[in-house]
Design a protein around this motif. Structure first.
Motif, short mmCIF file in Angstrom:
data_model
loop_
_atom_site.label_atom_id
_atom_site.label_comp_id
_atom_site.label_asym_id
_atom_site.label_seq_id
_atom_site.Cartn_x
_atom_site.Cartn_y
_atom_site.Cartn_z
N GLU A 252 104.60 84.35 3.94
CA GLU A 252 103.42 84.66 4.75
C GLU A 252 102.96 83.44 5.53
OE1 GLU A 252 100.41 86.29 2.26
OE2 GLU A 252 101.59 88.06 1.69
N GLU A 253 102.95 82.27 4.88
CA GLU A 253 102.52 81.06 5.57
C GLU A 253 103.47 80.70 6.71
OE1 GLU A 253 101.76 77.73 3.05
OE2 GLU A 253 100.58 78.89 1.62
N LEU A 254 104.77 80.80 6.45
CA LEU A 254 105.75 80.49 7.50
C LEU A 254 105.61 81.45 8.68
CD1 LEU A 254 108.86 79.71 5.28
CD2 LEU A 254 107.80 78.12 6.89
N ASN A 255 105.43 82.72 8.39
CA ASN A 255 105.25 83.69 9.47
C ASN A 255 104.00 83.39 10.29
OD1 ASN A 255 107.56 85.05 8.72
ND2 ASN A 255 106.50 86.62 7.55
N GLU A 264 114.77 78.94 12.80
CA GLU A 264 113.50 78.33 13.22
C GLU A 264 113.01 77.33 12.19
OE1 GLU A 264 111.88 82.21 15.80
OE2 GLU A 264 111.22 81.88 13.72
N LEU A 265 113.22 77.64 10.91
CA LEU A 265 112.84 76.70 9.86
C LEU A 265 113.70 75.44 9.93
CD1 LEU A 265 111.20 75.99 7.34
CD2 LEU A 265 112.89 77.26 5.97
N GLU A 266 115.00 75.62 10.14
CA GLU A 266 115.91 74.48 10.26
C GLU A 266 115.48 73.56 11.41
OE1 GLU A 266 118.92 71.80 9.85
OE2 GLU A 266 118.54 73.45 8.45
N SER A 267 114.95 74.17 12.47
CA SER A 267 114.60 73.38 13.66
C SER A 267 113.42 72.43 13.43
CB SER A 267 114.29 74.31 14.84
OG SER A 267 113.04 74.98 14.64
N ILE A 268 112.61 72.65 12.40
CA ILE A 268 111.46 71.76 12.17
C ILE A 268 111.72 70.77 11.03
CG2 ILE A 268 109.87 73.54 12.99
CD1 ILE A 268 108.86 73.71 10.03
N ARG A 292 105.77 73.52 2.48
CA ARG A 292 104.49 73.15 3.08
C ARG A 292 104.55 71.76 3.71
NH1 ARG A 292 100.67 75.65 -1.75
NH2 ARG A 292 100.49 77.75 -0.86
N SER A 293 105.31 70.87 3.11
CA SER A 293 105.49 69.55 3.71
C SER A 293 106.12 69.65 5.09
CB SER A 293 106.35 68.67 2.81
OG SER A 293 105.70 68.40 1.59
N LEU A 294 107.10 70.55 5.24
CA LEU A 294 107.75 70.71 6.53
C LEU A 294 106.76 71.15 7.60
CD1 LEU A 294 111.09 72.49 5.51
CD2 LEU A 294 110.74 70.07 6.08
#
Length: 357
Positions: A252-255, A264-268, A292-294
């Motif tokens: 939910e937080e990532l969305n 998209e996660l890999e990109s950050i 959360r650190s990411l």
């Protein structure tokens, strides 16, 4: 053999059968755990004296001491059906099986009946084990091993073991409903098994996609966990396996942060993040701190907007405890302002280190 003779013999023999059952139970649990074979629970027992007396009086046995084969019993309960075949191989590889007296109750039902399902083995310890002095007492003694799923076990407990109301000849209408219920449980068992296999397939596709860079995969608790396990394999093997986001909070937080796929996660993910995880883990990793650190490192204000409506202190996690100089410098490098997070977004951090931030 008279009832008295059988009972007197078993009173003397019962401790040996208890030890035998415990030995087999302990071996199986250790083997399953060492080889990552899934199961729910393994239990064992030696027959009670009353149960042995009842079997002896049933009229089925001319020589009950040699014909009764389940004085010792071990029961293995699995989560899903596919685990049964893996466990069967373990049983067949490690014990001498009495094939003639073993059975698969599911196969015995045929294609047009529903009801009790379980795999039953009559087994003995192999000779290489019996040659050991501590196992000599089990020479010639057999034991029963039952394997069933949780739902098969539930059915068996209701139909056979626990509730006399369901035994004997029921009225036709109740008997029909009872059999329908057995069919529903069987269908549910197969559906759980199918879902379990699909989850495994998803994990396998994420594992492969992470290795090949093909990460156009929607984020879920399953895909996120597998991605972290594969992407940070070396760090996790060193620091420990991260706990699973079973409630879907991180999804939910990532969305909300605008990240819906693994690509998209890999990109950050910033450079040298593995060193940061090691520095900030305090000996073990968990998904909440990692993910959360990411988000904090990528855009702390954007993440602050996600959490600012919550009560102060709700969002304390591993990313908010700065214990090393490397962590401090890493956050500074990515322009994370902890004071702004605390004052504007109710994000807490380790106040003992506030002056260093």
């Amino acid at each position: 053999m008279s009832d008295t003779n059988l009972v007197n013999w078993y009173i003397k023999s019962q401790p040996v059968y208890k030890r035998l059952a415990n030995k087999v139970e302990s071996f199986l649990i250790e083997y399953f755990d060492m080889n990552s074979i899934g199961y729910h629970i393994v239990t064992s027992r030696a027959k009670t004296i009353e149960s042995v007396r009842g079997k002896g009086n049933s009229g089925k046995y001319n020589d009950p001491i040699n014909q009764i084969q389940d004085f010792a019993g071990i029961r293995i309960i699995t989560y899903v059906e596919d685990e049964i075949s893996l466990i069967q191989k373990v049983i067949e590889d490690n014990f001498d099986i009495d094939v003639e007296n073993s059975s698969n109750k599911s196969e015995a039902l045929g294609i047009d009946k529903v009801g009790y399902q379980s795999v039953h083995y009559i087994a003995r310890l192999k000779q290489d084990r019996l040659r050991l002095p501590e196992y000599k007492q089990y020479e010639g003694k057999c034991f029963e091993i039952q394997i069933r799923t949780i739902l098969q076990h539930a059915w068996a407990e209701i139909e056979h073991d626990r509730n006399y109301k369901f035994s004997g000849k029921l009225p036709d209408e109740l008997s029909r409903r009872f059999k329908i219920l057995a069919g529903v449980l069987e269908l549910a068992d197969k559906e759980f098994n199918s879902i379990s296999n699909q989850i495994d397939d998803i994990s396998a596709s994420v594992d492969e996609g992470t290795k090949t860079g093909k990460l156009d995969i929607p984020i879920s608790s399953t895909t996120l966990s597998q991605f972290l396990l594969t992407r940070f394999k070396t760090v996790i093997e060193t620091m420990g396996v991260p706990s699973h986001d079973s409630e879907g909070v991180l999804v939910e937080e990532l969305n909300a942060f605008g990240i819906t796929t693994l690509s998209e996660l890999e990109s950050i993910i910033p450079e040298d993040i593995e060193k940061f995880y090691i520095a900030s883990s305090n000996g073990s990793l968990h998904e909440w701190g990692m993910v959360r650190s990411l988000m904090l490192l990528h855009d702390f204000r954007k993440y602050g907007e996600i959490v600012k409506s919550d009560e102060p202190g709700d969002w304390c996690n591993s990313s908010s405890h700065i214990d090393t100089e490397f962590e401090l410098e890493y956050y500074k490098k990515h322009n994370v302002d902890w004071n702004e997070l605390a004052q504007k977004y109710n994000y807490c951090f380790d106040l003992e280190l506030e002056s260093g931030l």
